[in-house]
Write an enzyme that holds these catalytic residues in place. Sequence first.
Site, PDB file in Angstrom:
ATOM      1  CD  GLN A  59      -1.148  -0.572   3.661  1.00 55.64           C
ATOM      2  OE1 GLN A  59      -2.363  -0.395   3.603  1.00 55.64           O
ATOM      3  NE2 GLN A  59      -0.595  -1.147   4.717  1.00 55.64           N
ATOM      4  CG  ASP A 114      -3.383   2.035  13.693  1.00 56.58           C
ATOM      5  OD1 ASP A 114      -3.693   1.950  14.892  1.00 56.58           O
ATOM      6  OD2 ASP A 114      -4.202   1.824  12.775  1.00 56.58           O
ATOM      7  CG  ASP A 183      -8.326  -1.748  13.237  1.00 59.45           C
ATOM      8  OD1 ASP A 183      -8.935  -1.003  12.443  1.00 59.45           O
ATOM      9  OD2 ASP A 183      -7.399  -1.355  13.972  1.00 59.45           O
TER      10      ASP A 183
END
Length: 311
Positions: A59, A114, A183
Site C-alpha cells: 500500500q 498502527d 480492524d
Amino acid sequence: MGRLGIPSTRENDVQTCTIIEQDDTKWFVEGTVPGRRHGNVNHGFRITASICHTKTRFQECLIFDNPVYGRVLVLDGIVQLSTFDEYIYHEMLVHPVMFAHPNPRRVVIIGGGDGGTLREVLRHDPEEVVMIDIDEEFVKIAAEHLPSLSNGAFQDPRVRLLCEDASQALKQYEDLFDVAIIDCNDAIGTSEILFEDDFYATVSRALKTDGLCAVQTGSALDLDFLDQTRERIQRQLGATADFRMTIPVYHCGEYIFIAAGRGLDPLGPDVNLLKQRQAQRNISTKYWSPEIHHASQIQRPVTPLSCRSVS
C-alpha cells in the site's frame, strides 16, 4: 465494481495520494473513498509538515501534520486516522466487545497495524493477543511516526505479531479466541477478502462458542454495503449489533461498527454491569462509556437522506 458491490478506487491495485499546491500551501485531497462518495465528494486537508510518503509492498502510505487534526495517516489515498480523534475509533471498536465478554483472555486482531486497537485491547489485561497484519513495513512506519497509537504495545510479551495474509493465517486456529477484532482497511485491494463470507466463517471457527467479534464496517452513508456486510456476518457469526459514532476526520463523519456473537449477546450487558466491569478492570476511557455503549446502538430511521443507492 468490487466484489462487494462498491466501486473500486484502484487502478492495477495502485492508489495515488493526491497532493496539490495552492498559494505555496500543500493540500492532501481525499476524493477516492469507496461507496457513493467516490468521484462525487472531495475532502481537503492542509499539510503543515510532510512526515512520511512511501510505498510498501502492499500500500501507499502518507503521514502529514494538519493544524486541526494533528498527525494524519493516509493509506492508498484514504484517511485512516488522526491523532486528534483516533481514540473514538479505537475505543468504540474494542471496548464494546471486550466489556461485553466476562473474561476475554485470548484475543485476535486482524489488521490494526498502527497499534491503536492493540493498545486498547491490552488495557483489559488478556493472557494472549495474536495480531495478524499483512504489512510488516507499515507496522514499523507507524511505530516510528505514530508512536502514541501503539504506546509501546508491540513490546508487550503477551503479543504475537504475525505479518501474514489473515485470510490464511487465521485458519491455523480453532475454538481458541474469546474475542476477534477485525480492524482492516476499506473493502478494496488486499482487504476485500476480509469482508467476505469465507473469511467470516474462518473467524467463527477460530472463536470459542461464546466468543464475540467486532468489525470495522464503514461509512453510515453506504447503507447498501452495510446491509450486505451485516448479512454476511450474521450468516457466519450469529446475532449482530450496530454501533454508530462520529469520527470528525473521516470523509462523512459517521461510521458504523458491527459486533457479533452466538453464545453472548453482542448488544452487551446493561449499564450497571458494564460499569461494574469497567471498575473491576480499572479502565478509564475518553469516549466509550456504559451509557455511550447503549446510546450508540440507537440507529436513525431510514429516510431519503439516509443515502440508499440512487440512480
